[in-house]
Design an enzyme around this catalytic site. Structure first.
Site, short mmCIF file in Angstrom:
data_model
loop_
_atom_site.label_atom_id
_atom_site.label_comp_id
_atom_site.label_asym_id
_atom_site.label_seq_id
_atom_site.Cartn_x
_atom_site.Cartn_y
_atom_site.Cartn_z
N TYR A 111 -6.27 2.40 -2.16
CA TYR A 111 -7.01 3.53 -2.75
C TYR A 111 -6.06 4.46 -3.51
O TYR A 111 -6.34 4.88 -4.63
CB TYR A 111 -7.72 4.27 -1.60
CG TYR A 111 -8.60 5.42 -2.02
CD1 TYR A 111 -9.87 5.20 -2.54
CD2 TYR A 111 -8.17 6.74 -1.88
CE1 TYR A 111 -10.68 6.27 -2.90
CE2 TYR A 111 -8.96 7.80 -2.23
CZ TYR A 111 -10.22 7.57 -2.74
OH TYR A 111 -11.03 8.62 -3.11
N LYS A 142 -6.08 5.40 -7.50
CA LYS A 142 -6.27 6.78 -7.96
C LYS A 142 -5.07 7.28 -8.75
O LYS A 142 -5.20 8.06 -9.69
CB LYS A 142 -6.56 7.69 -6.76
CG LYS A 142 -7.91 7.38 -6.08
CD LYS A 142 -9.06 7.58 -7.03
CE LYS A 142 -10.42 7.35 -6.41
NZ LYS A 142 -11.53 7.54 -7.37
#
Ligand code: NAP
Length: 249
Positions: A157, A161
């Site tokens: 993740y 990002k």
């Protein structure tokens, strides 16, 4: 007249959470709103009605943000239905957490594809339309505090990002001369279904570490999206706006 009157926006992943609230705030400010969902079909259909009741044009599309061809089809369909695109919000995202020692290739690939490749897909599919606008255009990508400072158990993740930040800044450099702005919003800990899955002890650990001592709301993120979508931010590009209650990044 709302802050976004006369503009058409696409918001990905608007069936729930932050994306849903961005779609609602945009509609309240007078934007016509095209939005996507994938698995939450009933919620997507209900949102179309809720937005239409605000007196703007609204349409939901079932579309997988991680699929390149679907993004192309979506952008073409939105232009056919709405006549153009002024604001693109790449919001769709998922988590598949795990320590790297135990993370599978599938966990890595799916998070990178839904969170990061999706941003490439729809930005690429919309770019010519965005560049045609006489009054400029705004791209808003939803990154995360985790993309700025990392998080144990979220290497997939965090990488997705962080990639969004590099992408947003690069697009700002490429398209600034065409009056297409590209910015990212980095929410901190925001109460949505995504964070609702977290262990209460983890939640307490996060909120204790936030200077404002509370989680944020989807509405507080959506208000920053309204600013970046509107002409109030006409000289703001290549930036990451943190919406995190003062968390140190
Ligand atoms: P959420 O409540 O889980 O909502 C995620 C949305 O993304 C849903 O509408 C979902 O649609 C959509 N989505 C997921 N996969 C998709 C796909 N392949 N194609 C199209 N849509 C897809 O999450 P959220 O908390 O609102 O998060 C929204 C964004 O903010 C994400 O990018 C997330 O990483 C970011 N963010 C959230 C927080 C937070 O604390 N909540 C913090 C920082 C950043 P369906 O349900 O219809 O599939």
């Amino acid at each position: 007249m709302g802050l976004l009157s006369g503009k058409t926006a696409i918001v990905t992943g608007a069936s729930k959470g932050i994306g849903r609230q961005i779609a609602i705030r945009f509609a309240q400010e007078g934007a016509n709103v095209a939005f996507t969902y994938l698995s939450s079909v009933e919620k997507g259909q209900a949102l179309e009605q809720e937005l239409s009741a605000l007196g703007i044009k609204a349409k939901g599309y079932r579309s997988d943000a991680s699929d390149y061809k679907s993004a192309e089809d979506l952008a073409n369909q939105v232009v056919a239905d709405f006549g153009g695109i002024d604001v693109l919000v790449n919001n769709a995202g998922i988590t598949k957490d795990g320590l790297l020692l135990r993370m599978s290739e599938e966990q890595w690939d799916s998070v990178i594809n839904v969170n990061l490749k999706s941003v490439f897909n729809l930005t690429k599919a919309s770019i010519k339309t965005l560049m045609k606008n006489k009054n400029g255009a705004s791209i808003i990508n939803i990154t995360s505090v985790v993309g700025e400072r990392g998080n144990a158990g979220q290497s997939n993740y965090a990488a997705s990002k962080a990639g969004i930040i590099g992408f947003s800044k690069s697009v700002a450099l490429e398209l600034g001369s065409r009056n297409v702005r590209s910015n990212a919003i980095a929410p901190g800990f925001i109460e949505t279904e995504m964070t609702g899955e977290l262990d209460p002890n983890v939640v307490k650990g996060w909120t204790d570490g936030i200077p404002m001592k509370r989680a944020g709301s989807a509405d507080e993120v959506a208000n920053v999206a309204v600013f970046l979508a509107s002409d109030l931010s006409s000289y703001v590009t290549g930036q990451v706006l943190s919406v995190n209650g003062g968390m140190y990044t």
